[in-house]
Motif scaffolding. Structure first.
Motif, short mmCIF file in Angstrom:
data_model
loop_
_atom_site.label_atom_id
_atom_site.label_comp_id
_atom_site.label_asym_id
_atom_site.label_seq_id
_atom_site.Cartn_x
_atom_site.Cartn_y
_atom_site.Cartn_z
N PRO A 193 0.92 -1.22 -0.05
CA PRO A 193 0.14 0.02 0.03
C PRO A 193 0.76 1.24 -0.08
N VAL A 194 1.86 1.15 0.59
CA VAL A 194 2.71 2.50 0.79
C VAL A 194 3.53 2.60 -0.49
N LEU A 195 3.91 1.52 -0.92
CA LEU A 195 4.55 1.67 -2.33
C LEU A 195 3.45 2.06 -3.52
N ALA A 196 2.51 1.74 -3.48
CA ALA A 196 1.49 2.02 -4.46
C ALA A 196 0.97 3.61 -4.16
N ALA A 197 0.81 3.96 -2.91
CA ALA A 197 0.51 5.12 -2.69
C ALA A 197 1.62 6.38 -3.12
N ILE A 198 3.00 6.07 -3.05
CA ILE A 198 3.89 6.85 -3.28
C ILE A 198 3.98 6.99 -5.07
N PHE A 199 4.14 5.62 -5.75
CA PHE A 199 4.02 5.87 -6.97
C PHE A 199 2.82 6.40 -7.70
N ILE A 200 1.78 6.34 -7.15
CA ILE A 200 0.60 6.90 -7.65
C ILE A 200 0.57 8.33 -7.46
N SER A 201 1.29 8.92 -6.38
CA SER A 201 1.31 10.19 -6.08
C SER A 201 2.25 11.08 -6.67
N ASN A 202 3.38 10.44 -7.05
CA ASN A 202 4.44 10.74 -7.49
C ASN A 202 4.15 11.09 -9.18
N LEU A 203 3.35 10.27 -9.98
CA LEU A 203 3.26 10.35 -11.11
C LEU A 203 2.47 11.78 -11.38
N PRO A 204 1.44 12.28 -10.76
CA PRO A 204 0.90 13.58 -10.98
C PRO A 204 1.94 14.75 -10.47
N GLU A 205 2.59 14.50 -9.46
CA GLU A 205 3.58 15.29 -8.82
C GLU A 205 4.48 15.92 -9.84
N GLY A 206 5.14 14.76 -10.47
CA GLY A 206 6.06 15.12 -11.63
C GLY A 206 5.51 15.61 -12.86
N LEU A 207 4.24 15.26 -13.06
CA LEU A 207 3.38 15.81 -14.34
C LEU A 207 3.29 17.38 -14.06
N SER A 208 2.58 17.59 -13.01
CA SER A 208 2.23 18.79 -12.80
C SER A 208 3.31 19.99 -12.79
N SER A 209 4.25 19.53 -12.03
CA SER A 209 5.42 20.37 -11.77
C SER A 209 6.25 20.58 -12.96
N ALA A 210 6.53 19.55 -13.75
CA ALA A 210 7.20 19.74 -14.87
C ALA A 210 6.37 20.58 -16.01
N ALA A 211 5.11 20.46 -16.08
CA ALA A 211 4.43 21.15 -17.00
C ALA A 211 4.36 22.75 -16.60
N GLY A 212 4.62 23.07 -15.27
CA GLY A 212 4.95 24.59 -14.96
C GLY A 212 6.01 24.89 -15.12
N MET A 213 6.96 24.16 -14.95
CA MET A 213 8.39 24.53 -15.44
C MET A 213 8.58 24.67 -16.99
#
Length: 249
Positions: A141-161
């Motif tokens: 559950p922890v691995l899935a939570a981190i992976f699933i949350s990291n995907l939109p984090e990278g997507l959103s932040s990189a789009a802003g960059m």
């Protein structure tokens, strides 16, 4: 494979979701409501993992007082560091729109954004590494939570960059560096806590959980709500229930 090396590999995999998200944002113009929806989903997933895997496990191992104290300490430390970085241009590091400052608008903001992104990822990786110490393998559950949350984090932040004219070298240098740092943090979390008393592991887990919860509230939920508005709660609930289900099957 030594358990600490396995922890590093899992941390690198979870951190790799940031690079994947950044790659998607760089190659495809993803609509901001879609990014925000995935961010809301990831927020729900993380909150579920915090509630049922990290805080609950910390309380069982170390008791209520160390858990509460550790979580408050972790949240306070994260907020203090976040306030410091926000004043230097990293306040909107997870935003996909025009909120991020460019280097011309605020000198040093690129470094602050990179450090802020690293700050967001380290607590997650430490608890991922510590989750292997129980002898039952990585906490799914922890691995899935981190992976699933990291995907939109990278997507959103990189789009802003990208919107602010930052180069591909900068964007992918940041996220690849953080993915590697995530692997190292998971490795160290496992290596340094191996053989530690349960109370110590519980306290470290609680500190990391508090920092993650503060991160979700400070950086992920605002981005999610800005574009999805009244739907953010429903999407976050779906993510919460999915993570809860993974932990129970």
């Amino acid at each position: 494979m030594p358990i600490w090396l396995e922890a590093g590999a899992w941390g690198l995999l979870a951190g790799g979701a940031l690079v994947l998200g950044a790659l998607i944002a760089w190659l495809v113009r993803v609509p901001q409501p879609v990014v925000a929806g995935v961010m809301a989903f990831g927020s729900g997933v993380l909150i579920s993992a915090l509630s049922f895997d990290l805080i609950d496990e910390a309380e069982r191992m170390g008791g209520l007082l160390p858990t509460v104290t550790g979580a408050l300490g972790g949240a306070a430390a994260y907020v203090a560091a976040n306030v410091f970085l926000a004043r230097r241009g990293a306040r909107h590091r997870k935003r996909s729109g025009e909120q991020q400052p460019s280097e011309d608008e605020q000198a040093g903001s690129g470094t602050a954004i990179a450090v802020g992104a690293l700050l967001d990822g380290i607590p997650e990786s430490v608890v991922l590494g510590a989750s292997l110490l129980g002898g039952t393998g990585v906490g799914l559950p922890v691995l899935a939570a981190i992976f699933i949350s990291n995907l939109p984090e990278g997507l959103s932040s990189a789009a802003g960059m990208k919107r602010k004219g930052r180069s591909a070298r900068y964007v992918f240098g940041v996220w690849i560096g953080i993915a590697v740092a995530s692997g190292v943090a998971a490795l160290l979390g496992c290596l340094l806590l191996d053989g530690a008393p349960p109370e110590t592991i519980a306290a470290i887990t609680a500190v990391a959980a508090g920092a993650i919860l503060a991160m979700v509230a400070d950086t992920m939920i605002p981005e999610a709500f800005e574009k999805t508005h009244l739907y953010a709660g429903l999407i976050a609930t779906v993510g919460f229930l999915l993570a809860f289900t993974i932990g129970r099957v």
